[in-house]
Write a protein that holds these residues in place. Structure first.
Motif, PDB file in Angstrom:
ATOM      1  N   ASP A  38     -69.244 -20.036  61.889  1.00  0.00           N
ATOM      2  CA  ASP A  38     -68.798 -19.995  60.488  1.00  0.00           C
ATOM      3  C   ASP A  38     -67.317 -19.606  60.455  1.00  0.00           C
ATOM      4  O   ASP A  38     -66.961 -18.465  60.777  1.00  0.00           O
ATOM      5  N   ASN A  81     -59.426  -8.471  59.678  1.00  0.00           N
ATOM      6  CA  ASN A  81     -59.729  -7.058  59.941  1.00  0.00           C
ATOM      7  C   ASN A  81     -58.996  -6.527  61.169  1.00  0.00           C
ATOM      8  O   ASN A  81     -58.653  -5.346  61.225  1.00  0.00           O
ATOM      9  N   MET A  82     -58.765  -7.392  62.164  1.00  0.00           N
ATOM     10  CA  MET A  82     -58.217  -6.931  63.436  1.00  0.00           C
ATOM     11  C   MET A  82     -56.694  -7.047  63.503  1.00  0.00           C
ATOM     12  O   MET A  82     -56.086  -6.610  64.485  1.00  0.00           O
ATOM     13  N   PRO A 137     -71.430  -8.336  52.714  1.00  0.00           N
ATOM     14  CA  PRO A 137     -72.392  -7.673  53.595  1.00  0.00           C
ATOM     15  C   PRO A 137     -72.067  -7.823  55.084  1.00  0.00           C
ATOM     16  O   PRO A 137     -72.470  -6.995  55.896  1.00  0.00           O
ATOM     17  N   ARG A 138     -71.335  -8.901  55.448  1.00  0.00           N
ATOM     18  CA  ARG A 138     -71.000  -9.067  56.867  1.00  0.00           C
ATOM     19  C   ARG A 138     -69.766  -8.275  57.254  1.00  0.00           C
ATOM     20  O   ARG A 138     -69.367  -8.256  58.414  1.00  0.00           O
ATOM     21  N   GLY A 149     -69.945 -11.314  63.014  1.00  0.00           N
ATOM     22  CA  GLY A 149     -70.541 -10.676  61.849  1.00  0.00           C
ATOM     23  C   GLY A 149     -70.226  -9.195  61.798  1.00  0.00           C
ATOM     24  O   GLY A 149     -69.193  -8.739  62.314  1.00  0.00           O
ATOM     25  N   ALA A 150     -71.151  -8.423  61.204  1.00  0.00           N
ATOM     26  CA  ALA A 150     -70.898  -7.019  60.893  1.00  0.00           C
ATOM     27  C   ALA A 150     -70.627  -6.153  62.122  1.00  0.00           C
ATOM     28  O   ALA A 150     -69.949  -5.136  62.037  1.00  0.00           O
ATOM     29  N   ALA A 155     -65.502 -18.776  58.080  1.00  0.00           N
ATOM     30  CA  ALA A 155     -65.246 -17.624  57.204  1.00  0.00           C
ATOM     31  C   ALA A 155     -65.416 -16.314  57.965  1.00  0.00           C
ATOM     32  O   ALA A 155     -64.682 -15.342  57.742  1.00  0.00           O
ATOM     33  N   ALA A 156     -66.396 -16.280  58.870  1.00  0.00           N
ATOM     34  CA  ALA A 156     -66.599 -15.073  59.681  1.00  0.00           C
ATOM     35  C   ALA A 156     -65.403 -14.854  60.601  1.00  0.00           C
ATOM     36  O   ALA A 156     -64.936 -13.722  60.777  1.00  0.00           O
ATOM     37  N   THR A 202     -78.720 -11.177  52.857  1.00  0.00           N
ATOM     38  CA  THR A 202     -77.318 -11.556  52.675  1.00  0.00           C
ATOM     39  C   THR A 202     -77.156 -12.494  51.483  1.00  0.00           C
ATOM     40  O   THR A 202     -76.189 -12.392  50.722  1.00  0.00           O
ATOM     41  N   GLU A 209     -66.305  -6.210  65.066  1.00  0.00           N
ATOM     42  CA  GLU A 209     -65.106  -5.364  65.170  1.00  0.00           C
ATOM     43  C   GLU A 209     -65.426  -4.041  65.867  1.00  0.00           C
ATOM     44  O   GLU A 209     -64.582  -3.476  66.588  1.00  0.00           O
ATOM     45  N   LYS A 244     -62.555 -13.483  58.540  1.00  0.00           N
ATOM     46  CA  LYS A 244     -62.785 -12.063  58.258  1.00  0.00           C
ATOM     47  C   LYS A 244     -62.426 -11.206  59.471  1.00  0.00           C
ATOM     48  O   LYS A 244     -61.721 -10.201  59.372  1.00  0.00           O
ATOM     49  N   LEU A 277     -69.047  -4.927  57.263  1.00  0.00           N
ATOM     50  CA  LEU A 277     -69.298  -3.485  57.330  1.00  0.00           C
ATOM     51  C   LEU A 277     -68.044  -2.752  57.800  1.00  0.00           C
ATOM     52  O   LEU A 277     -67.725  -1.660  57.330  1.00  0.00           O
ATOM     53  N   PHE A 278     -67.333  -3.381  58.742  1.00  0.00           N
ATOM     54  CA  PHE A 278     -66.130  -2.769  59.303  1.00  0.00           C
ATOM     55  C   PHE A 278     -65.084  -2.499  58.231  1.00  0.00           C
ATOM     56  O   PHE A 278     -64.292  -1.555  58.351  1.00  0.00           O
TER      57      PHE A 278
END
Lengths: 346, 346
Positions: free
Chosen positions: B162, B172-173, A327-328, B137-138, B164-165, B77, B141, B168, A330-331
């Protein structure tokens, strides 16, 4: 997210019959009126323009949240469009996720008629057999079927100032087992009627019914006066009878009682349905249901559609809610090819 | 009625690139902020429960009416659901007919980032090169891409409590041409940053940034403090800088300035965009965009989707609006076989 489109509502009516739909929907509405105090009741949110109004009508019982989008554009008919169209959404209060979106043009016509009939079951005389309908526009046939489904009324006396509307009504109702008299005037239509439904479309302060036309014991189902500046009854009628409303603050602005002083006494229909107030007090009393439509009726109608269409089928699914695997993230839906494929496949 | 589903928005981003979408959307938002006074601005309609909130956010410029349905459920979440999902509707004010319904989970993420970048173009230093992002978070990005698209910022210093965030975000980047430092603390992340974006998710009165962490000349893009009880900045920072908001009455309830006295002076961003108020007054000033999200940004985003998807394709049509051949003959849709076939075929 479930989608109940126009075809699904048409199919529901064809499969189980319009009077079954109206009677069942009236049951849902009555059930929700009985627990009226459980609901969050907000004023409708209205956006006015020179052309008409667009409204959002939300409510919630703490488990489900619904709202209806609905417009009112009196000039639309001239362009071949409807004056009123709408759709509704039912959401889960615990998650906040919308679960169903449904057409509410047909469904509003059904719930308006079902509400009228449910109210009349509490307010009309038990021996009512004949209903007059003044105004033979889009709502008229639905009213006729609802009153037969819920009260067993099969004798109709009808009138519209536009002969084309009367012809449309008579053609639509042919072969449906009603005993119908097309009257030459409103005064003639109401003669001998136990229930009088006024459901004209003209946006003006009209006197469709004048005081001398309404006899003792009649139940008036006043549906057409439903926005500021649009009324159908001479105000003396309201003073002779007892007036029942949906949600008083809204009806004082939109209903027939907008003609009267702001403290004119009214009874809310839910009080009658839940046994907290008497309905009809005797065979000679005039009762008036000053109906303008309220969000809880749409809540009931959406609940009904969801439950009933789960049984008979016809709903489809919309890809409305983005559902990333994390859920975190979205990207991830737009950021990377594999994530997109994963999410869209789920 | 047009339907822009999740796949259509994903396809738009894939076809023209996320930064083109963000830059173009920022242009639509800026255009609507420039004519802010043309809009009907209502408070959002909120239905609160123990679990969260469901909101309807309407606005209109007199030609088009839009609203967004959006929830906020912090506990989602844990169940693998998103805390925020949404959809939006664009309607024609002249007819009252809804013309488009669109997913607005992804689209809200895009419009929030586009609004932040548009605001920063007016409020950050022209030579800003480095942005800190606190909270990965969401939304993170989207913020990064929006600031590069609109301001050319490509150096990022990022932090989340966090790990883990952070993983992520970094994953993603990767390969997207940013120069990114993952910092060990918020204090380390903001070192040397020209712009600081705070976009944490915790619903509490936090001090993600304390006063001593914010140096002269910084632009603060405060995105995460967006509802009552949820703030990110120590209030002293707000007093040292000049605070810019979307719609003052809403921001006083939902934004960082809920911590301050009700008459704390703020400037509305539209005044800067339309040239009626200065933005940044000098290289040493601290500017704060106290962003909570406003209905006009959704209006702009929906307008953009409609216009852009008309070109690139991807929308479908929903059978949402009953369309009887004669607008007064709604009953014909359900009442008679030939009428049903006629209407559904049209």
């Amino acid at each position: 997210m479930l989608f109940v489109d126009v075809a699904a509502v048409v199919k529901l009516v064809e499969q189980i019959g319009i009077e079954t739909v109206l009677a069942e929907m009236a049951g849902y509405i009555e059930e929700d009126f009985r627990r009226w105090e459980d609901f969050e009741k907000s004023p409708r949110l209205a956006s006015h323009s020179d052309h008409g109004v667009i409204e959002l009508m939300p409510t919630s019982d703490g488990r489900e949240f619904t709202f209806k989008y609905v417009n009112g554009h009196p000039g639309n008919t001239a362009d071949g469009l409807q004056t009123v169209v709408g759709f509704g959404v039912l959401a889960n209060v615990r998650t906040g996720y919308p679960e169903m979106i449904a057409e509410m043009t047909l469904t509003t016509a059904l719930r308006t008629a079902a509400t009228s009939a449910m109210a009349a079951r509490h307010l009309a005389r038990d021996d009512a057999e004949t209903m007059a309908i003044i105004g033979l526009g889009a709502q008229s046939e639905f009213q006729a079927h609802a009153f037969r489904a819920v009260l067993g009324v099969r004798r109709l006396r009808v009138f519209d100032i536009d002969p084309a509307a009367t012809r449309k009504f008579m053609a639509n109702m042919r072969g449906r087992g009603f005993d119908i008299v097309a009257a030459a005037s409103a005064a003639e239509a109401v003669l001998g009627a136990d229930i009088v439904t006024t459901v004209t479309a003209d946006r003006a302060r009209n006197h469709i019914l004048s005081d001398n036309m309404v006899g003792a014991g009649v139940h008036l189902n006043a549906v057409g006066g439903d926005c500021p500046g649009k009324t159908e009854l001479q105000s003396d009628i309201l003073r002779r009878g007892e007036v029942f409303v949906e949600f008083t603050p809204q009806t004082r602005i939109e209903g027939e009682i907008q003609q009267l002083e702001p403290d004119f006494p009214v009874t809310e229909l839910w009080q009658v349905v839940s046994g907290q107030a008497p309905g009809r007090r005797g065979a000679g009393q005039i009762t008036v249901f000053d109906s303008v439509g309220f969000a809880i009726e749409d809540f009931s109608a959406l609940r009904y559609l969801r439950d009933r269409i789960a049984v008979v089928g016809g709903a489809t699914r919309l890809d409305m809610l983005a559902a990333p695997a994390d859920p975190r993230d979205l990207f991830g839906l737009v950021g990377a090819e594999p994530a997109v494929e994963r999410a869209l496949a789920s």
